[in-house]
Scaffold this motif. Structure first.
Motif, PDB file in Angstrom:
ATOM      1  N   ASP A 159      32.892  24.394 -10.302  1.00 19.37           N
ATOM      2  CA  ASP A 159      33.190  25.439 -11.274  1.00 19.37           C
ATOM      3  C   ASP A 159      34.675  25.499 -11.642  1.00 19.37           C
ATOM      4  O   ASP A 159      35.059  26.311 -12.484  1.00 19.37           O
ATOM      5  CB  ASP A 159      32.751  26.802 -10.732  1.00 19.37           C
ATOM      6  CG  ASP A 159      31.231  26.911 -10.624  1.00 19.37           C
ATOM      7  OD1 ASP A 159      30.552  26.230 -11.406  1.00 19.37           O
ATOM      8  OD2 ASP A 159      30.741  27.657  -9.760  1.00 19.37           O
ATOM      9  N   HIS A 160      35.508  24.686 -11.024  1.00 20.57           N
ATOM     10  CA  HIS A 160      36.918  24.656 -11.391  1.00 20.57           C
ATOM     11  C   HIS A 160      37.056  24.335 -12.879  1.00 20.57           C
ATOM     12  O   HIS A 160      36.388  23.420 -13.392  1.00 20.57           O
ATOM     13  CB  HIS A 160      37.664  23.594 -10.581  1.00 20.57           C
ATOM     14  CG  HIS A 160      37.685  23.847  -9.115  1.00 20.57           C
ATOM     15  ND1 HIS A 160      36.596  23.602  -8.301  1.00 20.57           N
ATOM     16  CD2 HIS A 160      38.673  24.328  -8.303  1.00 20.57           C
ATOM     17  CE1 HIS A 160      36.916  23.913  -7.054  1.00 20.57           C
ATOM     18  NE2 HIS A 160      38.165  24.365  -7.027  1.00 20.57           N
ATOM     19  N   ILE A 194      32.963  17.346 -14.004  1.00 22.74           N
ATOM     20  CA  ILE A 194      33.018  16.481 -12.834  1.00 22.74           C
ATOM     21  C   ILE A 194      34.451  15.996 -12.648  1.00 22.74           C
ATOM     22  O   ILE A 194      35.156  15.697 -13.612  1.00 22.74           O
ATOM     23  CB  ILE A 194      32.059  15.286 -13.015  1.00 22.74           C
ATOM     24  CG1 ILE A 194      30.608  15.764 -12.887  1.00 22.74           C
ATOM     25  CG2 ILE A 194      32.319  14.179 -12.001  1.00 22.74           C
ATOM     26  CD1 ILE A 194      29.587  14.690 -13.175  1.00 22.74           C
ATOM     27  N   TRP A 195      34.867  15.899 -11.413  1.00 27.24           N
ATOM     28  CA  TRP A 195      36.207  15.408 -11.115  1.00 27.24           C
ATOM     29  C   TRP A 195      36.343  13.937 -11.491  1.00 27.24           C
ATOM     30  O   TRP A 195      35.351  13.199 -11.544  1.00 27.24           O
ATOM     31  CB  TRP A 195      36.518  15.565  -9.627  1.00 27.24           C
ATOM     32  CG  TRP A 195      36.563  16.975  -9.157  1.00 27.24           C
ATOM     33  CD1 TRP A 195      35.622  17.638  -8.416  1.00 27.24           C
ATOM     34  CD2 TRP A 195      37.603  17.916  -9.401  1.00 27.24           C
ATOM     35  NE1 TRP A 195      36.011  18.930  -8.174  1.00 27.24           N
ATOM     36  CE2 TRP A 195      37.232  19.134  -8.770  1.00 27.24           C
ATOM     37  CE3 TRP A 195      38.827  17.867 -10.089  1.00 27.24           C
ATOM     38  CZ2 TRP A 195      38.025  20.274  -8.806  1.00 27.24           C
ATOM     39  CZ3 TRP A 195      39.616  19.007 -10.117  1.00 27.24           C
ATOM     40  CH2 TRP A 195      39.224  20.192  -9.486  1.00 27.24           C
ATOM     41  N   TRP A 196      37.566  13.518 -11.725  1.00 27.94           N
ATOM     42  CA  TRP A 196      37.864  12.091 -11.924  1.00 27.94           C
ATOM     43  C   TRP A 196      37.799  11.360 -10.586  1.00 27.94           C
ATOM     44  O   TRP A 196      37.289  10.250 -10.487  1.00 27.94           O
ATOM     45  CB  TRP A 196      39.248  11.952 -12.559  1.00 27.94           C
ATOM     46  CG  TRP A 196      39.790  10.561 -12.568  1.00 27.94           C
ATOM     47  CD1 TRP A 196      39.225   9.454 -13.142  1.00 27.94           C
ATOM     48  CD2 TRP A 196      41.013  10.104 -11.965  1.00 27.94           C
ATOM     49  NE1 TRP A 196      40.014   8.351 -12.937  1.00 27.94           N
ATOM     50  CE2 TRP A 196      41.118   8.730 -12.218  1.00 27.94           C
ATOM     51  CE3 TRP A 196      42.023  10.753 -11.243  1.00 27.94           C
ATOM     52  CZ2 TRP A 196      42.201   7.972 -11.772  1.00 27.94           C
ATOM     53  CZ3 TRP A 196      43.100   9.997 -10.812  1.00 27.94           C
ATOM     54  CH2 TRP A 196      43.183   8.619 -11.066  1.00 27.94           C
ATOM     55  N   ASP A 223      40.983  15.481  -5.858  1.00 29.39           N
ATOM     56  CA  ASP A 223      42.040  15.389  -6.859  1.00 29.39           C
ATOM     57  C   ASP A 223      42.079  16.691  -7.647  1.00 29.39           C
ATOM     58  O   ASP A 223      41.314  17.626  -7.369  1.00 29.39           O
ATOM     59  CB  ASP A 223      41.772  14.189  -7.782  1.00 29.39           C
ATOM     60  CG  ASP A 223      43.001  13.728  -8.529  1.00 29.39           C
ATOM     61  OD1 ASP A 223      43.925  13.221  -7.877  1.00 29.39           O
ATOM     62  OD2 ASP A 223      43.035  13.879  -9.766  1.00 29.39           O
ATOM     63  N   ASP A 224      42.973  16.758  -8.650  1.00 29.81           N
ATOM     64  CA  ASP A 224      43.071  17.983  -9.456  1.00 29.81           C
ATOM     65  C   ASP A 224      42.748  17.728 -10.922  1.00 29.81           C
ATOM     66  O   ASP A 224      43.052  18.555 -11.777  1.00 29.81           O
ATOM     67  CB  ASP A 224      44.479  18.585  -9.337  1.00 29.81           C
ATOM     68  CG  ASP A 224      45.539  17.783 -10.081  1.00 29.81           C
ATOM     69  OD1 ASP A 224      45.270  16.606 -10.443  1.00 29.81           O
ATOM     70  OD2 ASP A 224      46.623  18.326 -10.326  1.00 29.81           O
ATOM     71  N   PHE A 225      42.132  16.566 -11.224  1.00 28.26           N
ATOM     72  CA  PHE A 225      41.971  16.117 -12.613  1.00 28.26           C
ATOM     73  C   PHE A 225      40.497  15.985 -12.957  1.00 28.26           C
ATOM     74  O   PHE A 225      39.708  15.407 -12.204  1.00 28.26           O
ATOM     75  CB  PHE A 225      42.669  14.770 -12.777  1.00 28.26           C
ATOM     76  CG  PHE A 225      42.863  14.320 -14.201  1.00 28.26           C
ATOM     77  CD1 PHE A 225      43.402  15.158 -15.163  1.00 28.26           C
ATOM     78  CD2 PHE A 225      42.537  13.029 -14.588  1.00 28.26           C
ATOM     79  CE1 PHE A 225      43.609  14.738 -16.467  1.00 28.26           C
ATOM     80  CE2 PHE A 225      42.731  12.592 -15.877  1.00 28.26           C
ATOM     81  CZ  PHE A 225      43.268  13.446 -16.824  1.00 28.26           C
ATOM     82  N   VAL A 274      43.840  20.978 -12.875  1.00 29.05           N
ATOM     83  CA  VAL A 274      43.338  22.278 -12.436  1.00 29.05           C
ATOM     84  C   VAL A 274      44.128  22.768 -11.225  1.00 29.05           C
ATOM     85  O   VAL A 274      44.406  22.005 -10.291  1.00 29.05           O
ATOM     86  CB  VAL A 274      41.836  22.187 -12.061  1.00 29.05           C
ATOM     87  CG1 VAL A 274      41.263  23.561 -11.769  1.00 29.05           C
ATOM     88  CG2 VAL A 274      41.044  21.494 -13.162  1.00 29.05           C
ATOM     89  N   HIS A 275      44.490  24.034 -11.234  1.00 34.56           N
ATOM     90  CA  HIS A 275      45.079  24.676 -10.061  1.00 34.56           C
ATOM     91  C   HIS A 275      44.014  24.830  -8.965  1.00 34.56           C
ATOM     92  O   HIS A 275      42.814  24.886  -9.262  1.00 34.56           O
ATOM     93  CB  HIS A 275      45.617  26.064 -10.417  1.00 34.56           C
ATOM     94  CG  HIS A 275      46.890  26.055 -11.198  1.00 34.56           C
ATOM     95  ND1 HIS A 275      48.070  25.548 -10.705  1.00 34.56           N
ATOM     96  CD2 HIS A 275      47.176  26.511 -12.455  1.00 34.56           C
ATOM     97  CE1 HIS A 275      49.021  25.683 -11.608  1.00 34.56           C
ATOM     98  NE2 HIS A 275      48.512  26.250 -12.686  1.00 34.56           N
ATOM     99  N   PRO A 276      44.429  24.950  -7.708  1.00 38.07           N
ATOM    100  CA  PRO A 276      43.456  25.158  -6.627  1.00 38.07           C
ATOM    101  C   PRO A 276      42.566  26.384  -6.827  1.00 38.07           C
ATOM    102  O   PRO A 276      41.434  26.413  -6.340  1.00 38.07           O
ATOM    103  CB  PRO A 276      44.348  25.316  -5.381  1.00 38.07           C
ATOM    104  CG  PRO A 276      45.587  24.541  -5.714  1.00 38.07           C
ATOM    105  CD  PRO A 276      45.806  24.751  -7.185  1.00 38.07           C
ATOM    106  N   ASN A 277      43.077  27.387  -7.553  1.00 42.82           N
ATOM    107  CA  ASN A 277      42.262  28.586  -7.775  1.00 42.82           C
ATOM    108  C   ASN A 277      41.255  28.423  -8.912  1.00 42.82           C
ATOM    109  O   ASN A 277      40.528  29.356  -9.247  1.00 42.82           O
ATOM    110  CB  ASN A 277      43.155  29.798  -8.040  1.00 42.82           C
ATOM    111  CG  ASN A 277      43.934  29.691  -9.353  1.00 42.82           C
ATOM    112  OD1 ASN A 277      43.776  28.732 -10.103  1.00 42.82           O
ATOM    113  ND2 ASN A 277      44.780  30.669  -9.619  1.00 42.82           N
ATOM    114  N   GLY A 278      41.225  27.222  -9.508  1.00 41.96           N
ATOM    115  CA  GLY A 278      40.242  26.943 -10.550  1.00 41.96           C
ATOM    116  C   GLY A 278      40.749  27.107 -11.964  1.00 41.96           C
ATOM    117  O   GLY A 278      40.050  26.750 -12.918  1.00 41.96           O
TER     118      GLY A 278
END
Length: 365
Positions: free
Chosen positions: A137-138, A143-145, A149-151, A201-205
């Motif tokens: 839900d971030h 879907i993550w790359w 990761d954060d992308f 994306v920040h860790p908080n979504g």
């Protein structure tokens, strides 16, 4: 003018060049093949030190194209060897940490199973599980790359959506729709209709920043996902989005109807991937909605004109033609060393040959 079956012949020449120059066993293991990263190969290329997992997935896809163009047991056996080669070289299993990589391999393995009869059900199951788990839900979904990761980006979400839609399971189809809806909401430029690369994306979504680079293969997988979803209902919704993207590609990412290149390395595959999904759009759209023939014609023309330019600007080298990363200018042998660049050219020629087999090629000078 292009004559009947000429495009298929050209694709066959490109196929033989890649087979001759790039296919090698993995560490001498019998029954394996992989594409060497470069030609002429250095020692590290011969022993596949650099794996380029997702290049191998597209090599497999191109080989399947060749089989469908001219089926025989030798082509089928080579496909099986590359599938085995990927598994052997990947050492620990079928997957890795990159969701885009495994989605590309999943698409190729789906085709190998359904169209060639080379089945790896455990591999497809492992890939499906990993892609399903890649959604969070971030940033509202997607879907993550890459794991941890954060992308989140179109190169991962696009092929994942196509793969899940082709699984023919209700929950996977629903997830595929959600993926494309997310891409449309977050990563399509409202001005020109082209897909951006991705977002951090920040860790908080919360979304931190956008990567608004425009890559041709992002447009290809978005077109492919929309066309795939249109087969399962809501034709107008998905075909509207596909038509918008095809028009934007023509207007902003092509020169005189020829798709522009994006360099060597990974970029060598980008334009070829776009032609693959443009060809599918040209075939599928008229069946779903005959009134959209102008969109299908535009997709078809982009494929055939790009294939004509790639062929006309090739240079001859050992064992066959060598394509450049930019099809609008004569190829340079130094720029054509990468397997990715040669696969991009071959992929484009196979896309044109596919249209030719269905009587959809257009006459070119």
């Amino acid at each position: 003018m292009v004559i009947a079956k000429l495009l298929a012949a050209r694709a066959g020449v490109a196929e033989r060049a890649v087979y001759s120059r790039h296919l090698r066993r993995v560490w001498g293991v019998p029954g394996t093949l992989l594409g060497a990263r470069a030609w002429p190969p250095l020692f590290k290329d011969k022993i596949h030190t650099s794996f380029n997992y997702w290049w191998q997935a597209h090599l497999l896809d191109c080989m399947i194209d060749g089989y469908l163009r001219s089926p025989n047991e030798l082509r089928k056996a080579a496909i099986a060897k590359v599938v085995r080669g990927i598994r052997v070289r990947n050492v620990l299993g079928w997957t890795n940490d990159f969701y885009d990589d495994i989605a590309w391999l999943g698409l190729a393995l789906q085709r190998a199973q359904n169209e060639v009869g080379v089945a790896k059900p455990k591999a497809l199951d492992a890939i499906a599980v990993r892609l399903r788990d890649g959604w969070t839900d971030h940033a509202g979904g997607g879907i993550w790359w890459k794991r941890n990761d954060d992308f989140k980006n179109v190169p991962a979400n696009g092929p994942a959506a196509i793969f899940l839609a082709r699984q023919n399971e209700r929950t996977d189809l629903a997830r595929a729709r959600s993926i494309v809806d997310w891409v449309e909401e977050h990563l399509v430029d409202p001005g020109n209709g082209l897909a951006w690369d991705g977002l951090h994306v920040h860790p908080n979504g919360e979304i931190r920043e956008y990567e608004k680079n425009i890559y041709t293969y992002c447009q290809g997988v978005l077109i492919g996902a929309c066309v795939e979803l249109a087969k399962h209902g809501q034709h107008d919704k998905w075909l509207d989005k596909a038509a918008r993207t095809i028009t934007a590609v023509h207007d902003d990412l092509a020169t005189n109807g020829v798709i522009r290149g994006q360099g060597g390395g990974d970029g060598g595959l980008f334009a070829g991937i776009l032609t693959r999904y443009l060809a599918e759009a040209a075939l599928v759209i008229p069946d779903l909605d005959p009134d959209r023939h102008e969109t299908a014609d535009l997709a078809r023309e982009l494929v055939v004109q790009s294939a004509e330019a790639a062929w006309n600007n090739r240079v001859m080298a050992v064992s066959g033609p060598l394509f450049g990363p930019e099809w609008t200018v004569p190829a340079d042998e130094k720029e054509g060393r990468d397997l990715s660049v040669q696969l991009g050219g071959w992929m484009c020629l196979e896309a044109a040959a596919l249209l030719e087999r269905h009587g959809l090629n257009v006459a070119t000078a």
